[in-house]
Design a protein around this motif. Structure first.
Motif, PDB file in Angstrom:
ATOM      1  N   ASP A 106       0.822  -1.224   0.000  1.00 56.88           N
ATOM      2  CA  ASP A 106       0.000   0.000   0.000  1.00 56.88           C
ATOM      3  C   ASP A 106       0.849   1.263   0.000  1.00 56.88           C
ATOM      4  OD1 ASP A 106      -2.292  -1.511   0.012  1.00 56.88           O
ATOM      5  OD2 ASP A 106      -2.541  -1.431   2.195  1.00 56.88           O
ATOM      6  N   ASP A 107       2.061   1.173   0.505  1.00 58.81           N
ATOM      7  CA  ASP A 107       2.928   2.346   0.590  1.00 58.81           C
ATOM      8  C   ASP A 107       3.877   2.459  -0.609  1.00 58.81           C
ATOM      9  OD1 ASP A 107       1.821   3.063   3.011  1.00 58.81           O
ATOM     10  OD2 ASP A 107       3.237   1.827   4.147  1.00 58.81           O
ATOM     11  N   THR A 108       3.657   1.641  -1.618  1.00 55.11           N
ATOM     12  CA  THR A 108       4.522   1.648  -2.794  1.00 55.11           C
ATOM     13  C   THR A 108       3.682   1.677  -4.063  1.00 55.11           C
ATOM     14  OG1 THR A 108       6.220   0.362  -1.650  1.00 55.11           O
ATOM     15  CG2 THR A 108       6.340   0.425  -4.043  1.00 55.11           C
ATOM     16  N   LEU A 109       4.066   2.515  -5.009  1.00 56.24           N
ATOM     17  CA  LEU A 109       3.442   2.521  -6.331  1.00 56.24           C
ATOM     18  C   LEU A 109       4.477   2.011  -7.328  1.00 56.24           C
ATOM     19  CD1 LEU A 109       1.163   5.172  -7.954  1.00 56.24           C
ATOM     20  CD2 LEU A 109       3.109   4.288  -9.233  1.00 56.24           C
ATOM     21  N   LEU A 110       4.151   0.973  -8.050  1.00 52.51           N
ATOM     22  CA  LEU A 110       5.062   0.400  -9.035  1.00 52.51           C
ATOM     23  C   LEU A 110       4.712   0.934 -10.417  1.00 52.51           C
ATOM     24  CD1 LEU A 110       7.312  -1.549  -9.872  1.00 52.51           C
ATOM     25  CD2 LEU A 110       5.570  -3.369 -10.004  1.00 52.51           C
ATOM     26  N   LEU A 111       5.692   1.584 -11.067  1.00 50.04           N
ATOM     27  CA  LEU A 111       5.509   2.134 -12.411  1.00 50.04           C
ATOM     28  C   LEU A 111       6.488   1.448 -13.351  1.00 50.04           C
ATOM     29  CD1 LEU A 111       4.407   4.145 -14.480  1.00 50.04           C
ATOM     30  CD2 LEU A 111       6.004   5.853 -13.575  1.00 50.04           C
ATOM     31  N   LEU A 112       5.956   0.656 -14.285  1.00 50.09           N
ATOM     32  CA  LEU A 112       6.760  -0.052 -15.270  1.00 50.09           C
ATOM     33  C   LEU A 112       6.603   0.635 -16.618  1.00 50.09           C
ATOM     34  CD1 LEU A 112       5.629  -3.658 -14.249  1.00 50.09           C
ATOM     35  CD2 LEU A 112       7.796  -2.571 -13.648  1.00 50.09           C
ATOM     36  N   VAL A 113       7.720   0.855 -17.300  1.00 53.19           N
ATOM     37  CA  VAL A 113       7.713   1.573 -18.575  1.00 53.19           C
ATOM     38  C   VAL A 113       8.509   0.770 -19.592  1.00 53.19           C
ATOM     39  CG1 VAL A 113       8.168   3.779 -19.713  1.00 53.19           C
ATOM     40  CG2 VAL A 113       7.700   3.733 -17.255  1.00 53.19           C
ATOM     41  N   SER A 114       7.949   0.628 -20.797  1.00 53.73           N
ATOM     42  CA  SER A 114       8.670  -0.137 -21.819  1.00 53.73           C
ATOM     43  C   SER A 114       8.291   0.342 -23.210  1.00 53.73           C
ATOM     44  CB  SER A 114       8.333  -1.629 -21.691  1.00 53.73           C
ATOM     45  OG  SER A 114       7.218  -1.982 -22.473  1.00 53.73           O
ATOM     46  N   PRO A 115       9.099  -0.026 -24.208  1.00 54.15           N
ATOM     47  CA  PRO A 115       8.686   0.222 -25.592  1.00 54.15           C
ATOM     48  C   PRO A 115       7.432  -0.593 -25.904  1.00 54.15           C
ATOM     49  CG  PRO A 115      11.019  -0.344 -25.459  1.00 54.15           C
ATOM     50  CD  PRO A 115      10.425  -0.649 -24.124  1.00 54.15           C
ATOM     51  N   LYS A 116       6.932  -0.455 -27.108  1.00 50.81           N
ATOM     52  CA  LYS A 116       5.736  -1.190 -27.529  1.00 50.81           C
ATOM     53  C   LYS A 116       5.967  -2.690 -27.390  1.00 50.81           C
ATOM     54  CE  LYS A 116       2.842  -2.068 -31.587  1.00 50.81           C
ATOM     55  NZ  LYS A 116       2.650  -1.781 -33.036  1.00 50.81           N
ATOM     56  N   ILE A 117       4.984  -3.397 -26.825  1.00 48.33           N
ATOM     57  CA  ILE A 117       5.089  -4.841 -26.677  1.00 48.33           C
ATOM     58  C   ILE A 117       4.201  -5.531 -27.705  1.00 48.33           C
ATOM     59  CG2 ILE A 117       5.646  -4.703 -24.231  1.00 48.33           C
ATOM     60  CD1 ILE A 117       2.746  -5.482 -23.620  1.00 48.33           C
ATOM     61  N   ASP A 118       4.517  -6.777 -28.020  1.00 46.32           N
ATOM     62  CA  ASP A 118       3.757  -7.509 -29.026  1.00 46.32           C
ATOM     63  C   ASP A 118       2.535  -8.177 -28.401  1.00 46.32           C
ATOM     64  OD1 ASP A 118       4.779  -9.721 -27.640  1.00 46.32           O
ATOM     65  OD2 ASP A 118       6.408 -10.016 -29.083  1.00 46.32           O
ATOM     66  N   SER A 119       1.712  -8.765 -29.250  1.00 46.28           N
ATOM     67  CA  SER A 119       0.463  -9.383 -28.782  1.00 46.28           C
ATOM     68  C   SER A 119       0.732 -10.574 -27.866  1.00 46.28           C
ATOM     69  CB  SER A 119      -0.381  -9.823 -29.975  1.00 46.28           C
ATOM     70  OG  SER A 119       0.347 -10.721 -30.805  1.00 46.28           O
ATOM     71  N   ARG A 120       1.830 -11.252 -28.102  1.00 42.04           N
ATOM     72  CA  ARG A 120       2.164 -12.401 -27.248  1.00 42.04           C
ATOM     73  C   ARG A 120       2.433 -11.946 -25.811  1.00 42.04           C
ATOM     74  NH1 ARG A 120       7.089 -16.771 -28.328  1.00 42.04           N
ATOM     75  NH2 ARG A 120       6.668 -18.081 -26.511  1.00 42.04           N
ATOM     76  N   SER A 121       3.143 -10.836 -25.670  1.00 41.44           N
ATOM     77  CA  SER A 121       3.431 -10.315 -24.332  1.00 41.44           C
ATOM     78  C   SER A 121       2.160  -9.894 -23.610  1.00 41.44           C
ATOM     79  CB  SER A 121       4.405  -9.140 -24.424  1.00 41.44           C
ATOM     80  OG  SER A 121       5.661  -9.554 -24.921  1.00 41.44           O
ATOM     81  N   GLN A 122       1.172  -9.421 -24.381  1.00 41.38           N
ATOM     82  CA  GLN A 122      -0.083  -8.985 -23.768  1.00 41.38           C
ATOM     83  C   GLN A 122      -0.905 -10.153 -23.238  1.00 41.38           C
ATOM     84  OE1 GLN A 122      -2.289  -5.991 -26.043  1.00 41.38           O
ATOM     85  NE2 GLN A 122      -0.426  -5.495 -27.164  1.00 41.38           N
ATOM     86  N   LYS A 123      -0.521 -11.366 -23.601  1.00 43.17           N
ATOM     87  CA  LYS A 123      -1.195 -12.558 -23.080  1.00 43.17           C
ATOM     88  C   LYS A 123      -0.376 -13.255 -21.996  1.00 43.17           C
ATOM     89  CE  LYS A 123      -3.377 -13.354 -27.582  1.00 43.17           C
ATOM     90  NZ  LYS A 123      -3.445 -14.277 -28.754  1.00 43.17           N
ATOM     91  N   SER A 124       0.749 -12.655 -21.641  1.00 43.31           N
ATOM     92  CA  SER A 124       1.647 -13.277 -20.674  1.00 43.31           C
ATOM     93  C   SER A 124       1.091 -13.181 -19.258  1.00 43.31           C
ATOM     94  CB  SER A 124       3.020 -12.603 -20.729  1.00 43.31           C
ATOM     95  OG  SER A 124       2.916 -11.247 -20.338  1.00 43.31           O
ATOM     96  N   LYS A 125       1.666 -13.990 -18.352  1.00 44.66           N
ATOM     97  CA  LYS A 125       1.223 -13.992 -16.962  1.00 44.66           C
ATOM     98  C   LYS A 125       1.492 -12.652 -16.287  1.00 44.66           C
ATOM     99  CE  LYS A 125       1.745 -18.981 -16.175  1.00 44.66           C
ATOM    100  NZ  LYS A 125       2.445 -20.027 -15.380  1.00 44.66           N
ATOM    101  N   TRP A 126       2.665 -12.060 -16.574  1.00 42.51           N
ATOM    102  CA  TRP A 126       3.002 -10.802 -15.906  1.00 42.51           C
ATOM    103  C   TRP A 126       2.092  -9.667 -16.348  1.00 42.51           C
ATOM    104  CZ3 TRP A 126       4.529  -6.637 -18.838  1.00 42.51           C
ATOM    105  CH2 TRP A 126       5.034  -6.884 -20.126  1.00 42.51           C
ATOM    106  N   PHE A 127       1.716  -9.640 -17.643  1.00 44.64           N
ATOM    107  CA  PHE A 127       0.824  -8.587 -18.133  1.00 44.64           C
ATOM    108  C   PHE A 127      -0.569  -8.762 -17.541  1.00 44.64           C
ATOM    109  CE2 PHE A 127      -2.052  -6.552 -21.121  1.00 44.64           C
ATOM    110  CZ  PHE A 127      -1.395  -5.371 -21.441  1.00 44.64           C
TER     111      PHE A 127
END
Length: 349
Positions: A106-127
């Motif tokens: 609750d005391d931390t905000l995680l901000l992840l930034v990356s270049p454009k990702i492909d459709s496969r990455s959008q189906k990944s567990k982390w996404f």
């Protein structure tokens, strides 16, 4: 939470600040502005410390665990920002993100930034894990067709208003470079006396982004100076100007000439037709002379050739786009295309 569009982000973070954000895209200015929006909203809610990490060869995803669990000496809440350089966190990163999202701090905000990702990455567990507890923002590039609307919105946000011709000039002279457009808008705030910008003021105020001016090329062609227009085209090519930008500028004038000609054939006056097609007063003599020089059939041929150039730039047509642009330039100058003289002027690949 669901996907958020970049233009919706400011309103979304005011309503509810998510524990995790993932910003992805290849438009640096908009990506940076999205990050700024999230950071500002977080600061307003007490996240006064920021840690920045880059996933280079020296980075370990253990740092996410350590940072999230470490107590800060200076602030109660903090932002952990991780720049994923290739858009792929790999197995270690995927595991760390999934585990963090299963029980965000609750005391931390995680901000992840990356270049454009492909459709496969959008189906990944982390996404998927991010989408369950946080928000993703996919930043799409601003293409040539969308650029005028984007510029108009930025001008209004800066308290300025501009006519369509002035907006087109800014779009062409910044050649799709959003950062350059924003910088020019900042300068225009000082140049506009009544917050309104017409084409004449825009032309005078905006710095050319190339030594060989795109609008100069178009005007030389409409004027009938084929040799100078061809030289300008070669200069713009050598300076790295994108073919699509040149195609947009040439096609715009060709279609305007054709529309004016068709309107005049139905009995409309030249001045009325020119006004409807966004031809401002100082350029009317150029268009009037061009209409006397270029036959209607030539205009139709140029429109078809512009369509071919568009297909070539998209990879669905065959041909050399620069030779087609040369044909368009010479045709706009009143020269028949695909003649022996034209062939001698063709660029070498």
């Amino acid at each position: 939470m669901a996907k958020i569009r970049a233009e919706q982000l400011a309103a979304a973070v005011k309503k509810n600040l998510a524990p995790v954000y993932f910003i992805t895209g290849d438009e640096p200015l908009i990506v940076q502005e999205c990050c700024d929006t999230i950071r500002q909203a977080a600061r307003e809610q007490g996240f006064s410390e920021r840690e920045l990490h880059h996933t280079d060869t020296h980075f370990s995803w253990d740092e996410l665990y350590n940072s999230a669990n470490a107590l800060s000496l200076f602030a109660d809440k903090k932002i952990i920002e991780i720049r994923i350089h290739n858009g792929k966190p790999a197995d270690a990163g995927s595991k760390a993100i999934v585990e963090y999202c299963s029980s965000p701090n609750d005391d931390t905000l995680l901000l992840l930034v990356s270049p454009k990702i492909d459709s496969r990455s959008q189906k990944s567990k982390w996404f998927t894990a991010i989408e369950k507890v946080g928000a993703t923002v996919q930043v799409w590039p601003i293409g040539i067709p969308q650029m005028p609307r984007w510029v108009d919105q930025r001008l209004k946000a800066a308290g300025l208003h501009a006519d369509s011709e002035a907006i087109d000039i800014l779009c062409a002279r910044t050649e799709g470079n959003l950062l350059a457009a924003v910088q020019e808008i900042e300068k225009l705030k000082l140049a506009a006396e009544d917050n309104f910008i017409d084409a004449q003021l825009m032309t005078a105020a905006v710095m050319d982004s190339a030594r060989y001016d795109i609008f100069g090329l178009v005007d030389k062609a409409i004027y009938g100076d084929s040799r100078s227009a061809a030289t300008s085209l070669q200069g713009l090519r050598s300076e790295g100007t994108e073919p699509l930008t040149l195609l947009w500028a040439l096609t715009r004038e060709i279609r305007s000439l054709n529309n004016i000609k068709e309107a005049m054939d139905t009995g409309e006056s030249f001045d009325a037709a020119a006004r409807k097609n966004g031809v401002w007063e100082k350029r009317k003599p150029l268009f009037k002379a061009a209409l006397k020089r270029i036959k209607p059939r030539q205009l139709q041929d140029l429109i078809r050739k512009a369509a071919l150039a568009d297909r070539v730039t998209k990879g669905v047509g065959t041909g050399n786009v620069w030779n087609i642009l040369l044909d368009l330039t010479l045709g706009l100058a009143g020269m028949p295309v695909l003649t022996a003289k034209t062939q001698r002027l063709e660029f070498r690949s």
